[in-house]
Each structure stands twice: as structure tokens, then as C-alpha cells.
Scaffold this motif. Structure first.
Motif, PDB file in Angstrom:
ATOM      1  N   GLN A 122       2.857  20.201  -0.110  1.00 35.51           N
ATOM      2  CA  GLN A 122       2.829  21.704   0.418  1.00 35.51           C
ATOM      3  C   GLN A 122       1.713  21.681   1.193  1.00 35.51           C
ATOM      4  N   VAL A 123       1.496  20.699   2.091  1.00 38.21           N
ATOM      5  CA  VAL A 123       0.240  20.890   2.909  1.00 38.21           C
ATOM      6  C   VAL A 123       0.569  20.259   4.344  1.00 38.21           C
ATOM      7  N   PRO A 124      -0.353  20.524   5.163  1.00 40.92           N
ATOM      8  CA  PRO A 124      -0.015  19.970   6.479  1.00 40.92           C
ATOM      9  C   PRO A 124      -0.176  18.446   6.633  1.00 40.92           C
ATOM     10  N   CYS A 125      -1.185  17.849   6.161  1.00 42.91           N
ATOM     11  CA  CYS A 125      -1.398  16.420   6.122  1.00 42.91           C
ATOM     12  C   CYS A 125      -2.331  16.049   4.960  1.00 42.91           C
ATOM     13  N   ARG A 126      -1.990  14.903   4.127  1.00 35.87           N
ATOM     14  CA  ARG A 126      -3.031  14.789   3.095  1.00 35.87           C
ATOM     15  C   ARG A 126      -3.282  12.996   3.340  1.00 35.87           C
ATOM     16  N   LEU A 127      -4.561  12.746   3.190  1.00 38.58           N
ATOM     17  CA  LEU A 127      -4.924  11.327   3.121  1.00 38.58           C
ATOM     18  C   LEU A 127      -5.226  10.849   1.921  1.00 38.58           C
ATOM     19  N   LEU A 128      -4.541   9.704   1.409  1.00 35.38           N
ATOM     20  CA  LEU A 128      -4.609   8.981   0.293  1.00 35.38           C
ATOM     21  C   LEU A 128      -5.081   7.471   0.493  1.00 35.38           C
ATOM     22  N   LEU A 129      -5.890   7.085  -0.463  1.00 36.44           N
ATOM     23  CA  LEU A 129      -6.613   5.931  -0.411  1.00 36.44           C
ATOM     24  C   LEU A 129      -6.834   5.500  -1.807  1.00 36.44           C
ATOM     25  N   SER A 130      -6.005   4.152  -2.180  1.00 35.57           N
ATOM     26  CA  SER A 130      -6.251   3.667  -3.631  1.00 35.57           C
ATOM     27  C   SER A 130      -7.205   2.639  -3.798  1.00 35.57           C
ATOM     28  N   TYR A 131      -8.173   2.807  -4.462  1.00 34.86           N
ATOM     29  CA  TYR A 131      -9.331   1.950  -4.645  1.00 34.86           C
ATOM     30  C   TYR A 131      -8.875   0.910  -5.865  1.00 34.86           C
ATOM     31  N   CYS A 132      -8.137   1.080  -6.769  1.00 35.06           N
ATOM     32  CA  CYS A 132      -8.302   0.168  -7.878  1.00 35.06           C
ATOM     33  C   CYS A 132      -6.788   0.705  -8.614  1.00 35.06           C
ATOM     34  N   GLY A 133      -6.113  -0.299  -9.287  1.00 36.97           N
ATOM     35  CA  GLY A 133      -4.754  -0.178  -9.693  1.00 36.97           C
ATOM     36  C   GLY A 133      -3.784  -0.573  -8.836  1.00 36.97           C
ATOM     37  N   ALA A 134      -3.031   0.597  -8.164  1.00 41.84           N
ATOM     38  CA  ALA A 134      -1.954   0.439  -7.438  1.00 41.84           C
ATOM     39  C   ALA A 134      -1.792   1.581  -6.495  1.00 41.84           C
ATOM     40  N   GLY A 135      -1.111   1.234  -5.200  1.00 44.81           N
ATOM     41  CA  GLY A 135      -0.994   2.100  -4.179  1.00 44.81           C
ATOM     42  C   GLY A 135      -0.111   3.098  -4.623  1.00 44.81           C
ATOM     43  N   THR A 136      -0.085   4.421  -4.109  1.00 46.41           N
ATOM     44  CA  THR A 136       1.131   5.231  -4.086  1.00 46.41           C
ATOM     45  C   THR A 136       2.452   4.751  -3.634  1.00 46.41           C
TER      46      THR A 136
END
Length: 201
Positions: A122-136
Motif C-alpha cells: 500500500q505504497v507508491p513504490c518500494r525498493l527492495l534489495l536482498s544481501y543475504c539468504g534469498a531474494g523476494t
């Protein structure tokens, strides 16, 4: 075909300019694909280690506050400065792209799935960045598929270190937007270290 029934369109490239494609009216996901940095990867792994005292960070920050904030919050260790430099780079790009004076930053250690169901933010835009584990995980299915919560939702993973911009439902009041995504559900990919950036307002 209505926007609600249209499959999500993804623009991705190894060039940082891929992120500007988020302004394409049909794009729901823009991805700058990057190769993992070994020093940052090692530092990220140290943050999610069971012996680490790091519990995550969350703040509303102006650009000129970010470096000192991170220097105060992130524990010492090899790769720390490289991590800070990367967080500064990504934050600067995000704020410039959307002309933001203040951003919301969260760097979190996840030990289990936080959002296991497909959803749109429920936002205009979100930045996601995975450094460790697994990506979204995300789906190209239209938003109308949200009600089914199908396990056969043609899921894809964002690669580690990829900088991803996901449109949310508040992107445009007149048109339907929002990328279906979720946290990985397999216990084998945890713990994870995830950066999210948002419009502070």
C-alpha cells in the motif's frame, strides 16, 4: 484487458538505468541486476549470524544524515565500509529518482517468512534489495489473482544484490497498479538480510 487483469511487466538490465523504467506506465517491476560483492556478502552474513548483536535498523532520514546514522548503527567488521557505501549509493539513487528529500530506510534480519502470502504494498513504490539468504519472490500474474493465493502462481526470485523497484497500489489513483510478491517460504533460505526504502511520507 483492464489493468487489474493484465500480467505484470518487468524491465530488468545490468545497467542502473533500468530503474528509470519504473516510470513506464505498464511496468510494475524495474530491476538493476548486479553481481554480489564478496566483501559485502561476508559482512551481511556476519550481521545475520546467530552470535551477532545486530537486530536491524529503521529510520526516516535525509540524505545527509544517512552515512552518520549507518556508522553509528552498524557493528564493526570487515566489509562494513563497503556495505555503508552501497547503502549510500542505493539511497541516493532512490531519492534522486523520485525527488525525495527524506526516505524511510529499513535494514532487517529475517529469521522466518515475514509475509508468506502474495500481496501488493500500500505504497507508491518500494525498493527492495536482498544481501543475504534469498531474494523476494514475485508473480507476473495480474492483481485479480490475489484472491486465489494459488501456490501455482508462477513465482520468480529477485537475485541477491539486485536493486528492485516494485510499484504499489498507491502509485496512481486512477489506474490499478501493484506487483504481487511475498517472502520466500522455504526455511532453507533463512536468515535473510533485506533492505527496503520507502517514501517517508
Amino acid at each position: 484487458m483492464t489493468a487489474q487483469n493484465r500480467k505484470a511487466i518487468v524491465n530488468q538490465s545490468s545497467a542502473a538505468t533500468a530503474l528509470t523504467e519504473i516510470y513506464n506506465s505498464e511496468t510494475e517491476l524495474a530491476v538493476w541486476q548486479r553481481q554480489p560483492d564478496p566483501k559485502i556478502s561476508a559482512y551481511a552474513a556476519s550481521l545475520v549470524d546467530s552470535q551477532s548483536s545486530f537486530r536491524g535498523l529503521s529510520a526516516r532520514l535525509e540524505l545527509n544524515e544517512i552515512e552518520s546514522y549507518l556508522s553509528n548503527k552498524l557493528p564493526l567488521g570487515p566489509g562494513r565500509q563497503e556495505m555503508i557505501d552501497d547503502l549510500l549509493l542505493v539511497s541516493d539513487m532512490f531519492s534522486c529518482l523520485f525527488e525525495l528529500e527524506v526516505i524511510g530506510m529499513r535494514l532487517v534480519k529475517l529469521e522466518k517468512s515475514m509475509c508468506p502470502k502474495l500481496h501488493c504494498d500500500q505504497v507508491p513504490c518500494r525498493l527492495l534489495l536482498s544481501y543475504c539468504g534469498a531474494g523476494t519472490e514475485y508473480s507476473l500474474l495480474p492483481k485479480s489473482a490475489l484472491d486465489s493465493q494459488s501456490d501455482q502462481a508462477q513465482l520468480h526470485n529477485l537475485p541477491l544484490f539486485a536493486v528492485a523497484l516494485l510499484k504499489g497500489q498507491a502509485w496512481d489513483e486512477e489506474n490499478e497498479h501493484g506487483l504481487l510478491h511475498r517472502s520466500p517460504t522455504s526455511d532453507e533460505v533463512y536468515p535473510r538480510l533485506i533492505l527496503s526504502l520507502d517514501f517517508a511520507s
